[in-house]
Design a protein around this motif. Structure first.
Motif, mmCIF file in Angstrom:
data_model
loop_
_atom_site.group_PDB
_atom_site.id
_atom_site.type_symbol
_atom_site.label_atom_id
_atom_site.label_comp_id
_atom_site.label_asym_id
_atom_site.label_seq_id
_atom_site.Cartn_x
_atom_site.Cartn_y
_atom_site.Cartn_z
ATOM 1 N N CYS A 293 -2.017 13.638 0.523
ATOM 2 C CA CYS A 293 -1.649 13.047 -0.766
ATOM 3 C C CYS A 293 -0.262 12.412 -0.688
ATOM 4 N N VAL A 294 0.693 13.131 -0.148
ATOM 5 C CA VAL A 294 2.054 12.614 -0.030
ATOM 6 C C VAL A 294 2.100 11.434 0.930
ATOM 7 N N ALA A 295 1.334 11.498 2.030
ATOM 8 C CA ALA A 295 1.298 10.397 2.995
ATOM 9 C C ALA A 295 0.801 9.114 2.349
ATOM 10 N N LEU A 296 -0.204 9.232 1.485
ATOM 11 C CA LEU A 296 -0.714 8.056 0.780
ATOM 12 C C LEU A 296 0.350 7.472 -0.146
ATOM 13 N N LEU A 297 1.066 8.331 -0.852
ATOM 14 C CA LEU A 297 2.128 7.867 -1.751
ATOM 15 C C LEU A 297 3.219 7.133 -0.971
ATOM 16 N N GLU A 298 3.636 7.716 0.128
ATOM 17 C CA GLU A 298 4.744 7.140 0.885
ATOM 18 C C GLU A 298 4.326 5.879 1.629
ATOM 19 N N SER A 299 3.113 5.866 2.183
ATOM 20 C CA SER A 299 2.633 4.672 2.883
ATOM 21 C C SER A 299 2.435 3.515 1.912
ATOM 22 N N ALA A 300 1.842 3.800 0.767
ATOM 23 C CA ALA A 300 1.631 2.753 -0.229
ATOM 24 C C ALA A 300 2.966 2.191 -0.708
ATOM 25 N N THR A 301 3.939 3.056 -0.918
ATOM 26 C CA THR A 301 5.261 2.598 -1.338
ATOM 27 C C THR A 301 5.855 1.645 -0.315
ATOM 28 N N GLU A 302 5.793 2.028 0.940
ATOM 29 C CA GLU A 302 6.345 1.195 2.014
ATOM 30 C C GLU A 302 5.687 -0.182 2.033
ATOM 31 N N LEU A 303 4.369 -0.213 1.901
ATOM 32 C CA LEU A 303 3.651 -1.485 1.942
ATOM 33 C C LEU A 303 3.911 -2.325 0.696
ATOM 34 N N PHE A 304 3.945 -1.693 -0.470
ATOM 35 C CA PHE A 304 4.225 -2.432 -1.703
ATOM 36 C C PHE A 304 5.608 -3.078 -1.651
ATOM 37 N N LEU A 305 6.578 -2.347 -1.125
ATOM 38 C CA LEU A 305 7.932 -2.877 -1.047
ATOM 39 C C LEU A 305 8.020 -4.018 -0.034
ATOM 40 N N LYS A 306 7.255 -3.915 1.020
ATOM 41 C CA LYS A 306 7.325 -4.919 2.088
ATOM 42 C C LYS A 306 6.558 -6.188 1.746
ATOM 43 N N PHE A 307 5.367 -6.037 1.143
ATOM 44 C CA PHE A 307 4.491 -7.189 0.942
ATOM 45 C C PHE A 307 4.227 -7.538 -0.528
ATOM 46 N N GLY A 308 4.593 -6.639 -1.437
ATOM 47 C CA GLY A 308 4.296 -6.863 -2.843
ATOM 48 C C GLY A 308 3.007 -6.180 -3.244
ATOM 49 N N TYR A 309 2.934 -5.770 -4.492
ATOM 50 C CA TYR A 309 1.785 -5.002 -4.981
ATOM 51 C C TYR A 309 0.475 -5.764 -4.826
ATOM 52 N N GLU A 310 0.443 -7.018 -5.251
ATOM 53 C CA GLU A 310 -0.797 -7.781 -5.266
ATOM 54 C C GLU A 310 -1.324 -8.061 -3.866
ATOM 55 N N SER A 311 -0.443 -8.113 -2.873
ATOM 56 C CA SER A 311 -0.855 -8.484 -1.520
ATOM 57 C C SER A 311 -1.377 -7.307 -0.705
ATOM 58 N N VAL A 312 -1.259 -6.105 -1.228
ATOM 59 C CA VAL A 312 -1.658 -4.905 -0.484
ATOM 60 C C VAL A 312 -2.974 -4.369 -1.034
ATOM 61 N N SER A 313 -3.941 -4.150 -0.144
ATOM 62 C CA SER A 313 -5.238 -3.612 -0.540
ATOM 63 C C SER A 313 -5.305 -2.121 -0.235
ATOM 64 N N LEU A 314 -6.309 -1.470 -0.789
ATOM 65 C CA LEU A 314 -6.507 -0.053 -0.477
ATOM 66 C C LEU A 314 -6.808 0.130 1.003
ATOM 67 N N ASP A 315 -7.511 -0.827 1.604
ATOM 68 C CA ASP A 315 -7.777 -0.757 3.047
ATOM 69 C C ASP A 315 -6.472 -0.797 3.832
ATOM 70 N N ASP A 316 -5.535 -1.637 3.407
ATOM 71 C CA ASP A 316 -4.229 -1.700 4.077
ATOM 72 C C ASP A 316 -3.533 -0.342 4.024
ATOM 73 N N ILE A 317 -3.589 0.286 2.866
ATOM 74 C CA ILE A 317 -2.919 1.580 2.688
ATOM 75 C C ILE A 317 -3.565 2.649 3.558
ATOM 76 N N VAL A 318 -4.886 2.674 3.582
ATOM 77 C CA VAL A 318 -5.603 3.656 4.397
ATOM 78 C C VAL A 318 -5.333 3.431 5.884
ATOM 79 N N ASN A 319 -5.329 2.174 6.309
ATOM 80 C CA ASN A 319 -5.054 1.882 7.720
ATOM 81 C C ASN A 319 -3.648 2.305 8.117
#
Length: 216
Positions: free
Chosen positions: A24-50
């Motif tokens: 659960c925490v890994a998903l929160l932290e990974s998603a945060t990193e990707l959102f900050l790097k690429f923007g919310y709209e550009s990040v998919s759930l597949d990106d977060i899982v990968n």
């Protein structure tokens, strides 16, 4: 690392095991990193899982959706942000002036961290698109720390330390001391003041704030 109970208001389906908690925490932290790097709209759930590992089923289980995941990130980071900023006021341990100064200095120190400033910009961007999210973040974030200061002022008023007939209004006025700094950070302007200048400014403002709360 947070214990399981601390995730309860954040995750929709609270993980019952240490491994589930870590996922659960890994998903929160990974998603945060990707959102900050690429923007919310550009990040998919597949990106977060990968990036985090696991499966989309975990996201749906814990957060319901991408929007639910972002809301959970805001709650998670809010808890981290405010944890050490504003402690309950205890007149036996510190005087009110030092308490008010140290609270603003802690707040300012956190705001000056680039990653936290970037996340604030991301939150504001998403809040414009989602009024419900904006309301949730305000109710659980800024409003809560205002209430904490209002409680401290109410406590001080009851003990005759100052005169404060409307603690919540005064708490909102108090946090206005940092408004210029917040705007500069949100606009990406570099910090021009030294630590000593910030201490001098905050101390000056708190002194005048307290002067305005003397018995009429």
């Amino acid at each position: 690392m947070q214990d399981l109970a601390q995730l309860e208001p954040i995750a929709r389906d609270l993980p019952q095991t240490k491994r589930g908690h870590e996922r659960c925490v890994a998903l929160l932290e990974s998603a945060t990193e990707l959102f900050l790097k690429f923007g919310y709209e550009s990040v998919s759930l597949d990106d977060i899982v990968n990036h985090a590992g696991g499966s989309k089923a975990s996201i749906y289980k814990y957060f319901g959706s991408k929007e639910g995941l972002f809301k959970a990130i805001c709650d998670y980071r809010r808890d981290q942000f405010f944890k050490d900023i504003c402690q309950p006021f205890d007149p036996k341990l510190t005087d009110l002036r030092n308490y008010l100064i140290s609270t603003l200095l802690n707040f300012q120190k956190n705001l000056n961290q680039p990653e936290k400033a970037a996340f604030m910009r991301l939150v504001l961007e998403q809040s414009q698109r989602n009024p419900e999210l904006a309301r949730h973040i305000h109710e659980q974030g800024p409003k809560q720390i205002q209430l904490a200061i209002a409680k401290a002022l109410e406590n001080a008023h009851s003990k005759g330390i100052l005169y404060c007939e409307n603690p919540l209004f005064s708490a909102q006025f108090y946090f206005g001391i940092l408004r210029n700094l917040e705007w500069k950070i949100l606009m990406g302007l570099p910090a021009e003041e030294s630590d000593q200048e910030n201490i001098k400014y905050i101390s000056y403002c708190v002194d005048h704030f307290l002067d305005g709360h003397q018995k009429p």
